[in-house]
Design a protein around this motif. Structure first.
Motif, PDB file in Angstrom:
ATOM      1  N   VAL A 149       1.234  -1.256   0.262  1.00 64.26           N
ATOM      2  CA  VAL A 149       0.172  -0.199   0.167  1.00 64.26           C
ATOM      3  C   VAL A 149       1.056   1.168  -0.076  1.00 64.26           C
ATOM      4  CG1 VAL A 149      -1.724   1.497   1.407  1.00 64.26           C
ATOM      5  CG2 VAL A 149      -1.586  -1.183   1.157  1.00 64.26           C
ATOM      6  N   ILE A 150       2.031   1.015   0.881  1.00 61.79           N
ATOM      7  CA  ILE A 150       2.884   2.574   1.457  1.00 61.79           C
ATOM      8  C   ILE A 150       3.973   2.940   0.002  1.00 61.79           C
ATOM      9  CG2 ILE A 150       4.465   3.435   2.118  1.00 61.79           C
ATOM     10  CD1 ILE A 150       3.468   2.442   4.798  1.00 61.79           C
ATOM     11  N   LEU A 168       1.773   4.377  -2.958  1.00 66.30           N
ATOM     12  CA  LEU A 168       1.068   5.652  -1.984  1.00 66.30           C
ATOM     13  C   LEU A 168       2.833   6.171  -2.820  1.00 66.30           C
ATOM     14  CD1 LEU A 168      -0.304   7.446  -1.300  1.00 66.30           C
ATOM     15  CD2 LEU A 168       1.379   6.617   1.506  1.00 66.30           C
ATOM     16  N   TYR A 206       1.857   7.430  -6.348  1.00 69.09           N
ATOM     17  CA  TYR A 206       1.157   8.481  -6.448  1.00 69.09           C
ATOM     18  C   TYR A 206       1.343   9.715  -5.381  1.00 69.09           C
ATOM     19  CZ  TYR A 206      -3.194  10.849  -5.645  1.00 69.09           C
ATOM     20  OH  TYR A 206      -3.631  12.024  -5.674  1.00 69.09           O
ATOM     21  N   SER A 207       2.329   9.702  -5.149  1.00 70.21           N
ATOM     22  CA  SER A 207       2.738  10.840  -4.302  1.00 70.21           C
ATOM     23  C   SER A 207       3.656  11.604  -5.877  1.00 70.21           C
ATOM     24  CB  SER A 207       3.764  10.257  -3.019  1.00 70.21           C
ATOM     25  OG  SER A 207       2.783   9.856  -2.835  1.00 70.21           O
ATOM     26  N   GLY A 213       3.297  12.045   1.498  1.00 71.55           N
ATOM     27  CA  GLY A 213       3.362  10.368   1.252  1.00 71.55           C
ATOM     28  C   GLY A 213       5.124   8.801   0.936  1.00 71.55           C
ATOM     29  N   TYR A 234       6.676   6.846   2.867  1.00 75.69           N
ATOM     30  CA  TYR A 234       7.585   5.962   2.370  1.00 75.69           C
ATOM     31  C   TYR A 234       8.901   5.448   3.219  1.00 75.69           C
ATOM     32  CZ  TYR A 234      10.435   2.900  -1.323  1.00 75.69           C
ATOM     33  OH  TYR A 234      10.539   2.065  -1.772  1.00 75.69           O
TER      34      TYR A 234
END
Length: 201
Positions: free
Chosen positions: A86-87, A90, A93-94, A102, A106
């Motif tokens: 998930v991270i 993320l 996407y960040s 984000g 990470y």
């Protein structure tokens, strides 16, 4: 204004190993997804094969907390790996949305994730009966940690660049608002002075 833009452009054009910081950050997220998947596939057989009763028979004086960690090792690995997926998404996407939060999440999570894996490796590797398996597990862990350190350089660099760029943008926005406010104040002041002079005449 032009000097700030030129400085920011020169920072963005810096490359390490033929890659920009942004590209390295994207590849870091992709690497984490692939490496975590391979780690789960490899560790599933070895961690799930451990029998808590056999471990207690091999080491009667084992600590209860240590025994619980060993017995639940694969569940712990699967849980933290799911969060890592998930991270990692993320992070990707960040980079697209230019979100600093984000990227920071990470960086912190990968350090925690590898620390958990090292602890589980130390606790469970002694109970592996095959020497080759123990060597392969250590080789895989060390290789992944080294690669994460390599890719983390790009993530930290790009995060710093984003933070610096946003800070400069906020300063420029503040200066524009201040100059606009002072300009309006001077125009109002000149109108009042002109009006007072006209009224006195």
């Amino acid at each position: 204004m032009l000097s700030v833009f030129t400085a920011g452009l020169s920072i963005r054009e810096q490359r390490w190993c033929g890659m920009s910081a942004k590209l390295g950050t994207v590849l870091s997220g992709a690497f984490t997804i692939v490496a975590t998947s391979m780690y789960l596939i490899f560790e599933e057989k070895h961690l799930q094969s451990g029998n808590c009763t056999e471990i207690k028979l091999q080491d009667p004086g084992i600590n209860i907390i240590r025994q619980l960690i060993i017995c639940w090792s694969f569940k712990i690995v699967a849980f933290v790996s799911s969060i890592t997926f998930v991270i990692s998404f993320l992070l990707l996407y960040s980079v697209y949305a230019q979100m600093l939060r984000g990227m920071v999440i990470y960086i912190i999570w990968i350090i925690f994730y590898e620390a958990v894996n090292i602890i589980i490796q130390v606790l469970t590797n002694t109970y592996s009966s095959i020497e080759m398996v123990r060597m392969m597990r250590w080789f895989g862990l060390v290789s992944r940690v080294v690669m994460h350190c390599y890719w983390m350089f790009f993530v930290i660099t790009y995060t710093y660049m984003m933070y610096k760029s946003k800070s400069q943008g906020n300063i420029l926005t503040y200066n524009r608002r201040t100059s606009a406010g002072s300009g309006k104040f001077l125009r109002r002041k000149s109108k009042i002075i002109n009006f007072s002079r006209h009224y006195n005449q």
